[in-house]
Design an enzyme around this catalytic site. Structure first.
Site, PDB file in Angstrom:
ATOM      1  CB  CYS A 115     -12.004   0.955 -12.281  1.00  0.00           C
ATOM      2  SG  CYS A 115     -10.669   2.092 -11.985  1.00  0.00           S
ATOM      3  CG  HIS A 260     -10.572  -2.808 -11.094  1.00  0.00           C
ATOM      4  ND1 HIS A 260      -9.687  -2.648 -12.130  1.00  0.00           N
ATOM      5  CD2 HIS A 260     -10.511  -1.659 -10.360  1.00  0.00           C
ATOM      6  CE1 HIS A 260      -9.122  -1.457 -12.026  1.00  0.00           C
ATOM      7  NE2 HIS A 260      -9.598  -0.840 -10.969  1.00  0.00           N
ATOM      8  CG  ASN A 290      -6.022   0.514 -11.324  1.00  0.00           C
ATOM      9  OD1 ASN A 290      -6.571   0.231 -12.379  1.00  0.00           O
ATOM     10  ND2 ASN A 290      -6.671   0.987 -10.281  1.00  0.00           N
TER      11      ASN A 290
HETATM   12  N1  ACO Z   1       5.217   7.563  -2.218  1.00  0.00           N
HETATM   13  C1  ACO Z   1       5.546   7.973  -0.977  1.00  0.00           C
HETATM   14  N2  ACO Z   1       4.708   8.623  -0.161  1.00  0.00           N
HETATM   15  C2  ACO Z   1       3.481   8.879  -0.627  1.00  0.00           C
HETATM   16  C3  ACO Z   1       3.067   8.507  -1.915  1.00  0.00           C
HETATM   17  C4  ACO Z   1       3.991   7.820  -2.730  1.00  0.00           C
HETATM   18  N3  ACO Z   1       3.703   7.399  -3.960  1.00  0.00           N
HETATM   19  N4  ACO Z   1       1.790   8.896  -2.085  1.00  0.00           N
HETATM   20  C5  ACO Z   1       1.409   9.486  -0.962  1.00  0.00           C
HETATM   21  N5  ACO Z   1       2.430   9.492  -0.068  1.00  0.00           N
HETATM   22  C6  ACO Z   1       2.461  10.049   1.268  1.00  0.00           C
HETATM   23  C7  ACO Z   1       1.420  11.092   1.526  1.00  0.00           C
HETATM   24  O1  ACO Z   1       1.870  12.358   1.099  1.00  0.00           O
HETATM   25  C8  ACO Z   1       1.227  11.025   3.011  1.00  0.00           C
HETATM   26  O2  ACO Z   1       2.269  11.732   3.634  1.00  0.00           O
HETATM   27  P1  ACO Z   1       2.007  12.589   4.989  1.00  0.00           P
HETATM   28  O3  ACO Z   1       1.573  11.573   6.000  1.00  0.00           O
HETATM   29  O4  ACO Z   1       3.323  13.194   5.258  1.00  0.00           O
HETATM   30  O5  ACO Z   1       0.928  13.557   4.622  1.00  0.00           O
HETATM   31  C9  ACO Z   1       1.439   9.548   3.320  1.00  0.00           C
HETATM   32  O6  ACO Z   1       2.140   8.994   2.200  1.00  0.00           O
HETATM   33  C10 ACO Z   1       0.147   8.782   3.525  1.00  0.00           C
HETATM   34  O7  ACO Z   1      -0.760   9.143   2.490  1.00  0.00           O
HETATM   35  P2  ACO Z   1      -2.168   8.507   2.351  1.00  0.00           P
HETATM   36  O8  ACO Z   1      -2.821   8.996   1.100  1.00  0.00           O
HETATM   37  O9  ACO Z   1      -2.909   8.656   3.645  1.00  0.00           O
HETATM   38  O10 ACO Z   1      -1.740   6.999   2.178  1.00  0.00           O
HETATM   39  P3  ACO Z   1      -2.614   5.729   2.282  1.00  0.00           P
HETATM   40  O11 ACO Z   1      -2.077   4.833   3.296  1.00  0.00           O
HETATM   41  O12 ACO Z   1      -4.075   6.042   2.297  1.00  0.00           O
HETATM   42  O13 ACO Z   1      -2.317   5.078   0.867  1.00  0.00           O
HETATM   43  C11 ACO Z   1      -3.354   4.816  -1.256  1.00  0.00           C
HETATM   44  C12 ACO Z   1      -2.622   5.760  -0.348  1.00  0.00           C
HETATM   45  C13 ACO Z   1      -2.436   3.643  -1.596  1.00  0.00           C
HETATM   46  C14 ACO Z   1      -3.731   5.516  -2.531  1.00  0.00           C
HETATM   47  C15 ACO Z   1      -4.595   4.314  -0.495  1.00  0.00           C
HETATM   48  O14 ACO Z   1      -5.365   5.389  -0.070  1.00  0.00           O
HETATM   49  C16 ACO Z   1      -5.412   3.396  -1.280  1.00  0.00           C
HETATM   50  O15 ACO Z   1      -5.055   2.260  -1.458  1.00  0.00           O
HETATM   51  N6  ACO Z   1      -6.572   3.863  -1.752  1.00  0.00           N
HETATM   52  C17 ACO Z   1      -7.442   3.100  -2.565  1.00  0.00           C
HETATM   53  C18 ACO Z   1      -7.454   3.742  -3.851  1.00  0.00           C
HETATM   54  C19 ACO Z   1      -6.991   2.858  -4.923  1.00  0.00           C
HETATM   55  O16 ACO Z   1      -6.582   1.750  -4.791  1.00  0.00           O
HETATM   56  N7  ACO Z   1      -7.145   3.393  -6.085  1.00  0.00           N
HETATM   57  C20 ACO Z   1      -6.816   2.682  -7.219  1.00  0.00           C
HETATM   58  C21 ACO Z   1      -7.400   3.395  -8.338  1.00  0.00           C
HETATM   59  S1  ACO Z   1      -9.087   3.578  -8.182  1.00  0.00           S
HETATM   60  C22 ACO Z   1      -9.721   2.165  -8.544  1.00  0.00           C
HETATM   61  O17 ACO Z   1      -9.242   1.450  -9.352  1.00  0.00           O
HETATM   62  C23 ACO Z   1     -10.877   1.796  -7.804  1.00  0.00           C
END
Ligand code: ACO
Length: 333
Positions: A115, A260, A290
């Protein structure tokens, strides 16, 4: 000492639009979950019959060169950022060189900083221009993620976030003081290497690749989403602050921040912390997801096309990603 100015910028995204509802047909997810957690509504997927990272990079470059009033023969160096290369080796930069008709002998460097790849590339290009070694450097970020994602419920936390696309910038030497790239700042912390990665195939295996490895989950991207989120918001603010301090500026001096496009919630958090008005942070993750190394040049190109970047504006670019790596640049347009 010379300055580098951004002489032209361009982008290319594949035609195929994949909506959140399309993904919900192949994995257990929903438009509501994806929109709420990431801001993404749709992304582009490449056409395997037409698009490669080098063809997409070449298309973005043609636009950038055209807008700069330059031709492929004018390029003195290529810096090509991707985490989704065409071959394991050689790097995709030489493939794009061939495709664009940039003359043999022109150097081409591949950058693998995910990234932050475009930001690292921009900084390398800037240093080569500032020292007087090269006059015109083509900086490209291009990614095809869709072929590497686990598009089943098992991979949904990663698969819904990423899309394909390419962006390019032509940097050129200038003797005008106080214009162009004012500063770049680069950072890395390898302690978090495995928190956002694809581990396989690997040279550490006795046999680099076999059928077991292909089927293993380690051959698909892994992301510790919560940890990435926590580090991203801290590092974005830190590295933007570093850029402002180095130029004796405050956030009030920024005309447009282009982060980004990792996640709309990260962007919003950074915007609020910096006390920037809504229109002062450019986001297009809603349309493209992304696109890692391509996200900043695509956003820069779209912002420019929409008239959001004018001569004399102070533009701040910032990235965070796998490694972890993070970086910023301040540009006087
Ligand atoms: N659809 C539906 N449910 C989902 C999905 C999906 N695509 N993905 C995960 N879940 C579920 C999980 O299984 C979990 O279920 P559970 O509670 O029954 O175990 C629930 O949703 C919550 O999961 P979390 O991973 O805790 O969800 P969170 O609120 O943290 O959101 C996310 C996940 C969006 C990835 C978040 O952690 C985030 O924004 N992280 C930042 C990472 C990021 O933006 N990365 C981008 C790429 S890296 C970069 O460019 C820097």
């Amino acid at each position: 000492m010379y300055n580098s100015i951004v002489k032209g910028i361009g982008h290319y995204v594949p035609e195929k639009i994949v909506t959140n509802d399309d993904l919900a047909k192949i994995m257990d997810t929903s438009d509501e979950w994806i929109t709420e957690r990431t801001g993404i509504k749709e992304r582009r997927y490449f056409d395997p019959k037409k698009d490669t990272v080098q063809s997409m990079g070449a298309e973005a470059s043609r636009i950038a060169l055209d807008r700069a009033g330059l031709k492929p023969e004018d390029v003195d160096m290529i810096v090509f950022a991707t985490l989704s290369p065409h071959y394991y080796f050689p790097g995709s930069g030489v493939l794009m060189q061939r495709e664009l008709g940039i003359p043999a002998g022109v150097p081409s460097l591949d950058v693998r900083n995910a990234c932050s790849g475009f930001m690292y590339s921009l900084s390398v290009a800037d240093q080569f221009i500032k020292t007087g070694m090269y006059k015109t450097v083509l900086v490209v970020g291009s990614e095809i993620h869709s072929s590497g994602l686990d598009k089943t419920t098992r991979g949904r936390n990663v698969a819904v976030i990423f899309g394909d696309g390419a962006g390019a910038a032509v940097l050129q030497r200038s003797e005008e003081k106080g214009r162009g790239i004012l500063s770049t700042h680069l950072h890395a912390d390898g302690n978090f290497a495995e928190e956002l990665c694809i581990k396989q195939p690997s040279s550490a295996n006795e046999v680099w690749m076999n059928h077991d490895i292909v089927d293993h989950p380690d051959s698909r991207p892994y992301m510790n989403g919560n940890l990435v989120f926590k580090h991203a918001v801290v590092r974005f603010l830190e590295v933007i602050g570093e850029a402002l301090k180095a130029n004796q500026m405050t956030s009030e001096d920024i005309n447009l921040l282009i982060p980004h496009q990792a996640n709309l919630r990260i962007s919003e958090f950074v915007r609020m912390k910096l006390k920037l008005a809504e229109g002062m942070v450019f986001n297009n993750i809603m349309k493209y997801g992304n696109t890692t190394a391509a996200s900043i040049p695509i956003a820069l190109s779209e912002a420019w096309e929409q008239g959001k970047i004018k001569e004399g504006d102070t533009i701040c670019l910032a990235a965070f990603g796998s490694g972890f790596t993070w970086a910023s640049a301040l540009i006087k347009w």
